[in-house]
Write a protein that holds these residues in place. Structure first.
Motif, PDB file in Angstrom:
ATOM      1  N   LEU A 100      -1.389  -1.327 -12.301  1.00 29.92           N
ATOM      2  CA  LEU A 100      -1.431   0.029 -11.757  1.00 29.92           C
ATOM      3  C   LEU A 100      -1.339   1.049 -12.884  1.00 29.92           C
ATOM      4  O   LEU A 100      -2.115   2.007 -12.938  1.00 29.92           O
ATOM      5  N   LEU A 101      -0.400   0.847 -13.795  1.00 26.70           N
ATOM      6  CA  LEU A 101      -0.214   1.807 -14.893  1.00 26.70           C
ATOM      7  C   LEU A 101      -1.452   1.913 -15.780  1.00 26.70           C
ATOM      8  O   LEU A 101      -1.813   3.007 -16.211  1.00 26.70           O
ATOM      9  N   LEU A 102      -2.120   0.810 -16.024  1.00 24.29           N
ATOM     10  CA  LEU A 102      -3.351   0.861 -16.822  1.00 24.29           C
ATOM     11  C   LEU A 102      -4.432   1.670 -16.112  1.00 24.29           C
ATOM     12  O   LEU A 102      -5.160   2.442 -16.741  1.00 24.29           O
ATOM     13  N   SER A 103      -4.531   1.505 -14.809  1.00 28.26           N
ATOM     14  CA  SER A 103      -5.480   2.311 -14.032  1.00 28.26           C
ATOM     15  C   SER A 103      -5.108   3.787 -14.104  1.00 28.26           C
ATOM     16  O   SER A 103      -5.978   4.651 -14.220  1.00 28.26           O
ATOM     17  N   LEU A 104      -3.822   4.072 -14.041  1.00 29.94           N
ATOM     18  CA  LEU A 104      -3.365   5.455 -14.090  1.00 29.94           C
ATOM     19  C   LEU A 104      -3.626   6.096 -15.451  1.00 29.94           C
ATOM     20  O   LEU A 104      -3.949   7.282 -15.535  1.00 29.94           O
ATOM     21  N   VAL A 105      -3.500   5.310 -16.512  1.00 31.32           N
ATOM     22  CA  VAL A 105      -3.778   5.832 -17.859  1.00 31.32           C
ATOM     23  C   VAL A 105      -5.226   6.291 -17.949  1.00 31.32           C
ATOM     24  O   VAL A 105      -5.514   7.400 -18.423  1.00 31.32           O
ATOM     25  N   ASN A 106      -6.146   5.453 -17.498  1.00 29.22           N
ATOM     26  CA  ASN A 106      -7.566   5.815 -17.525  1.00 29.22           C
ATOM     27  C   ASN A 106      -7.837   7.026 -16.641  1.00 29.22           C
ATOM     28  O   ASN A 106      -8.586   7.928 -17.017  1.00 29.22           O
ATOM     29  N   TYR A 107      -7.245   7.048 -15.475  1.00 26.86           N
ATOM     30  CA  TYR A 107      -7.401   8.170 -14.558  1.00 26.86           C
ATOM     31  C   TYR A 107      -6.881   9.460 -15.194  1.00 26.86           C
ATOM     32  O   TYR A 107      -7.542  10.493 -15.168  1.00 26.86           O
ATOM     33  N   ASN A 108      -5.699   9.387 -15.758  1.00 27.84           N
ATOM     34  CA  ASN A 108      -5.064  10.581 -16.297  1.00 27.84           C
ATOM     35  C   ASN A 108      -5.783  11.123 -17.531  1.00 27.84           C
ATOM     36  O   ASN A 108      -5.751  12.322 -17.795  1.00 27.84           O
ATOM     37  N   ALA A 109      -6.451  10.251 -18.266  1.00 26.63           N
ATOM     38  CA  ALA A 109      -7.207  10.707 -19.435  1.00 26.63           C
ATOM     39  C   ALA A 109      -8.297  11.682 -19.013  1.00 26.63           C
ATOM     40  O   ALA A 109      -8.639  12.601 -19.749  1.00 26.63           O
ATOM     41  N   ARG A 110      -8.827  11.504 -17.833  1.00 27.70           N
ATOM     42  CA  ARG A 110      -9.886  12.386 -17.328  1.00 27.70           C
ATOM     43  C   ARG A 110      -9.324  13.574 -16.554  1.00 27.70           C
ATOM     44  O   ARG A 110      -9.922  14.639 -16.538  1.00 27.70           O
ATOM     45  N   GLN A 111      -8.184  13.414 -15.924  1.00 28.00           N
ATOM     46  CA  GLN A 111      -7.628  14.466 -15.075  1.00 28.00           C
ATOM     47  C   GLN A 111      -6.832  15.508 -15.850  1.00 28.00           C
ATOM     48  O   GLN A 111      -6.725  16.641 -15.428  1.00 28.00           O
ATOM     49  N   GLN A 112      -6.238  15.103 -16.938  1.00 32.69           N
ATOM     50  CA  GLN A 112      -5.436  16.008 -17.764  1.00 32.69           C
ATOM     51  C   GLN A 112      -4.288  16.670 -16.985  1.00 32.69           C
ATOM     52  O   GLN A 112      -4.047  17.855 -17.112  1.00 32.69           O
ATOM     53  N   ALA A 113      -3.609  15.888 -16.189  1.00 31.27           N
ATOM     54  CA  ALA A 113      -2.429  16.371 -15.472  1.00 31.27           C
ATOM     55  C   ALA A 113      -1.217  15.724 -16.114  1.00 31.27           C
ATOM     56  O   ALA A 113      -1.332  14.764 -16.873  1.00 31.27           O
ATOM     57  N   GLU A 114      -0.055  16.248 -15.810  1.00 30.23           N
ATOM     58  CA  GLU A 114       1.163  15.561 -16.218  1.00 30.23           C
ATOM     59  C   GLU A 114       1.448  14.566 -15.106  1.00 30.23           C
ATOM     60  O   GLU A 114       1.640  14.952 -13.955  1.00 30.23           O
ATOM     61  N   LEU A 115       1.420  13.278 -15.426  1.00 35.47           N
ATOM     62  CA  LEU A 115       1.488  12.247 -14.403  1.00 35.47           C
ATOM     63  C   LEU A 115       2.822  11.518 -14.454  1.00 35.47           C
ATOM     64  O   LEU A 115       3.268  11.102 -15.518  1.00 35.47           O
ATOM     65  N   TYR A 116       3.425  11.389 -13.280  1.00 33.02           N
ATOM     66  CA  TYR A 116       4.663  10.627 -13.099  1.00 33.02           C
ATOM     67  C   TYR A 116       4.344   9.478 -12.162  1.00 33.02           C
ATOM     68  O   TYR A 116       3.647   9.656 -11.168  1.00 33.02           O
ATOM     69  N   CYS A 117       4.891   8.313 -12.470  1.00 34.62           N
ATOM     70  CA  CYS A 117       4.799   7.180 -11.554  1.00 34.62           C
ATOM     71  C   CYS A 117       6.227   6.746 -11.256  1.00 34.62           C
ATOM     72  O   CYS A 117       6.990   6.416 -12.172  1.00 34.62           O
ATOM     73  N   VAL A 118       6.589   6.766  -9.985  1.00 34.47           N
ATOM     74  CA  VAL A 118       7.961   6.483  -9.579  1.00 34.47           C
ATOM     75  C   VAL A 118       8.010   5.130  -8.879  1.00 34.47           C
ATOM     76  O   VAL A 118       7.222   4.855  -7.975  1.00 34.47           O
ATOM     77  N   PHE A 119       8.942   4.301  -9.350  1.00 30.71           N
ATOM     78  CA  PHE A 119       9.161   2.994  -8.737  1.00 30.71           C
ATOM     79  C   PHE A 119      10.559   2.947  -8.156  1.00 30.71           C
ATOM     80  O   PHE A 119      11.511   3.466  -8.727  1.00 30.71           O
ATOM     81  N   ASP A 120      10.673   2.286  -7.046  1.00 30.86           N
ATOM     82  CA  ASP A 120      11.931   2.131  -6.341  1.00 30.86           C
ATOM     83  C   ASP A 120      12.749   1.021  -7.001  1.00 30.86           C
ATOM     84  O   ASP A 120      12.284  -0.103  -7.110  1.00 30.86           O
ATOM     85  N   ALA A 121      13.941   1.366  -7.436  1.00 29.60           N
ATOM     86  CA  ALA A 121      14.857   0.354  -7.974  1.00 29.60           C
ATOM     87  C   ALA A 121      16.135   0.367  -7.140  1.00 29.60           C
ATOM     88  O   ALA A 121      17.228   0.145  -7.628  1.00 29.60           O
ATOM     89  N   TYR A 122      15.974   0.648  -5.871  1.00 23.12           N
ATOM     90  CA  TYR A 122      17.058   0.914  -4.926  1.00 23.12           C
ATOM     91  C   TYR A 122      18.181  -0.117  -4.966  1.00 23.12           C
ATOM     92  O   TYR A 122      19.345   0.231  -4.965  1.00 23.12           O
ATOM     93  N   ASN A 123      17.863  -1.383  -5.000  1.00 21.85           N
ATOM     94  CA  ASN A 123      18.898  -2.424  -4.922  1.00 21.85           C
ATOM     95  C   ASN A 123      19.189  -3.103  -6.253  1.00 21.85           C
ATOM     96  O   ASN A 123      19.722  -4.193  -6.292  1.00 21.85           O
TER      97      ASN A 123
END
Length: 172
Positions: free
Chosen positions: A35-58
């Motif tokens: 997922l993160l690799l896909s997001l890197v490629n996506y963000n390179a074109r979008q030029q947004a500040e991108l956050y990816c949040v994962f649940d570490a609840y337990n």
């Protein structure tokens, strides 16, 4: 111009993708990386500040943050959901005059909360389609670049090569 933020609910996106879901059955870590690799490629074109949040609840740990090629990854702390982190981010980042925030999630209750805070949302399925379209466009652009590269050498017939060599050596 407004500053653009994109906040992705990581596990929600993984859960909506057949490919990532299959990878997660074997290794959740590998699914996150894909997922993160896909997001890197996506963000390179979008030029947004991108956050990816994962649940570490337990997990019993504190909130953790790390960077991966320009993406800020946040793991929620003990007894906190990824939704709570996303809501906090939206409230902290939002200013209607200078920011535009897009949250990627298919969680209905989360959608209502972020709308109330002024953020936009895109469903995880829509986002996955956008990622795939972006990947195809990138592949097409790379293909065009390789076909339109200037040649390193000019094709010259043997007679012209001989004549140029003679000129180079000073013969007429």
């Amino acid at each position: 111009m407004k500053k653009h933020y994109t906040i992705v609910d990581g596990y929600n996106v993984i859960g909506q993708s057949e490919t990532l879901k299959q990878i997660a059955q074997t290794s959740l870590e590998e699914a996150r990386k894909a997922l993160l690799l896909s997001l890197v490629n996506y963000n390179a074109r979008q030029q947004a500040e991108l956050y990816c949040v994962f649940d570490a609840y337990n997990t019993g740990s504190n909130e953790a943050r790390e960077y991966f090629h320009g993406i800020q990854i946040i793991y929620s702390k003990k007894d906190e959901t990824a939704d709570a982190v996303i809501e906090r981010l939206v409230y902290d980042l939002y200013d209607k005059h200078i920011t535009r925030i897009t949250v990627v999630t298919s969680d209905l209750s989360e959608q209502h909360t972020i709308f109330g805070a002024g953020a936009l949302r895109i469903s995880s399925r829509e986002f996955l389609i956008e990622l795939e379209e972006d990947k195809v466009m990138l592949e097409q652009e790379l293909e065009e670049m390789t076909h339109h590269q200037p040649r390193m050498r000019i094709a010259i017939d043997e007679e012209t090569k001989k004549r140029l060599e003679q000129i180079r050596r000073g013969y007429k």
